[in-house]
Motif scaffolding. Sequence first.
Motif, mmCIF file in Angstrom:
data_model
loop_
_atom_site.group_PDB
_atom_site.id
_atom_site.type_symbol
_atom_site.label_atom_id
_atom_site.label_comp_id
_atom_site.label_asym_id
_atom_site.label_seq_id
_atom_site.Cartn_x
_atom_site.Cartn_y
_atom_site.Cartn_z
ATOM 1 N N SER A 175 0.868 -1.182 0.000
ATOM 2 C CA SER A 175 0.000 0.000 0.000
ATOM 3 C C SER A 175 0.902 1.229 0.000
ATOM 4 C CB SER A 175 -0.927 -0.011 1.221
ATOM 5 O OG SER A 175 -1.814 1.086 1.164
ATOM 6 N N LYS A 176 1.252 1.658 -1.205
ATOM 7 C CA LYS A 176 2.177 2.773 -1.390
ATOM 8 C C LYS A 176 1.594 3.726 -2.431
ATOM 9 C CE LYS A 176 6.177 -0.211 -0.419
ATOM 10 N NZ LYS A 176 7.469 -0.742 -0.938
ATOM 11 N N PRO A 177 1.854 5.015 -2.282
ATOM 12 C CA PRO A 177 1.305 5.961 -3.259
ATOM 13 C C PRO A 177 1.873 5.759 -4.661
ATOM 14 C CG PRO A 177 2.766 7.077 -1.698
ATOM 15 C CD PRO A 177 2.603 5.674 -1.214
ATOM 16 N N GLU A 218 -8.959 4.771 -7.207
ATOM 17 C CA GLU A 218 -8.575 5.474 -5.982
ATOM 18 C C GLU A 218 -7.158 5.121 -5.544
ATOM 19 O OE1 GLU A 218 -11.527 4.423 -3.110
ATOM 20 O OE2 GLU A 218 -13.186 4.986 -4.431
ATOM 21 N N ASP A 245 -8.514 -4.472 4.195
ATOM 22 C CA ASP A 245 -9.369 -3.532 3.462
ATOM 23 C C ASP A 245 -9.323 -3.818 1.955
ATOM 24 O OD1 ASP A 245 -10.156 -2.260 5.766
ATOM 25 O OD2 ASP A 245 -8.719 -0.609 5.571
ATOM 26 N N ARG A 267 2.382 13.077 -0.095
ATOM 27 C CA ARG A 267 2.299 13.509 1.305
ATOM 28 C C ARG A 267 0.971 13.140 1.958
ATOM 29 N NH1 ARG A 267 0.482 17.252 4.656
ATOM 30 N NH2 ARG A 267 -0.782 18.301 3.064
ATOM 31 N N VAL A 268 -0.131 13.274 1.213
ATOM 32 C CA VAL A 268 -1.453 13.058 1.807
ATOM 33 C C VAL A 268 -1.941 11.614 1.660
ATOM 34 C CG1 VAL A 268 -2.085 15.472 1.412
ATOM 35 C CG2 VAL A 268 -2.750 13.735 -0.280
ATOM 36 N N PHE A 269 -1.141 10.760 1.063
ATOM 37 C CA PHE A 269 -1.547 9.374 0.849
ATOM 38 C C PHE A 269 -1.846 8.676 2.172
ATOM 39 C CE2 PHE A 269 -0.327 4.862 0.650
ATOM 40 C CZ PHE A 269 -1.198 4.421 -0.336
ATOM 41 N N VAL A 270 -2.948 7.934 2.200
ATOM 42 C CA VAL A 270 -3.322 7.144 3.373
ATOM 43 C C VAL A 270 -3.302 5.674 2.966
ATOM 44 C CG1 VAL A 270 -5.113 6.651 5.069
ATOM 45 C CG2 VAL A 270 -4.773 9.002 4.252
ATOM 46 N N PRO A 271 -2.391 4.874 3.547
ATOM 47 C CA PRO A 271 -2.315 3.465 3.163
ATOM 48 C C PRO A 271 -3.575 2.696 3.574
ATOM 49 C CG PRO A 271 -0.611 4.024 4.793
ATOM 50 C CD PRO A 271 -1.414 5.253 4.547
ATOM 51 N N ILE A 272 -3.861 1.639 2.829
ATOM 52 C CA ILE A 272 -4.954 0.759 3.215
ATOM 53 C C ILE A 272 -4.363 -0.583 3.624
ATOM 54 C CG2 ILE A 272 -6.628 1.893 1.713
ATOM 55 C CD1 ILE A 272 -6.413 -0.566 -0.151
ATOM 56 N N SER A 273 -5.040 -1.255 4.520
ATOM 57 C CA SER A 273 -4.563 -2.548 5.012
ATOM 58 C C SER A 273 -4.876 -3.643 3.996
ATOM 59 C CB SER A 273 -5.226 -2.882 6.343
ATOM 60 O OG SER A 273 -6.612 -3.134 6.138
#
Length: 195
Positions: free
Chosen positions: A126-128, A160, A185, A176-182
Amino acid sequence: MNICIYGASGDNIAPVFFAQAEQLGTAIAARGHTLVFGGGKTGLMGACARGVSAGGGRIIGIAPRFFDEPGVLYEACTEMIYTESMRERKFLMEEKSDAFIVLPGGIGTFEEFFETLTLNQLGRMSKPIVLYNTAGYYDRMLALLTYTADTKFMSASVQELYSVASTPEEAMEAIRVFVPISQDDAMQRMTTYNK
């Protein structure tokens, strides 16, 4: 942060692409990030590396040993890692990177983008991922991805998993604003899509 760039290795393309790639490299260095790339001296890979060098940044090149020929590899890398195959090279680039920026490129660049995207979709990482859309280069690919989702050949949620940028600032902000997902998920998304 280690930022991997994928992009063209050839030089026979319009100057605007080189200018943008070099500016991106300068922005990577200015923010204290390390560039991870395929080690090439030419094309957009080389332009981005020159931008990082000009900004005093750190560069990790990863290249198969058979690329170690005069004029092929970027000689100002902080560290050069040699691999025995292209497959091993790509694996190490993925492993050593915290984020990916996909500059304009050909089929090799497309393959790298889609593999990275697939790994994110499957929850294996889970990386941008940022598509760097210089001069609208990726407009048709983005339209294809939308069509693929619209016709249900992929989940719309896959869209997404990547961002689109056309300036260094936009690319850095997307990372910078990336939110990783598990992984859970990611699997939930796949399960919901496949019902």
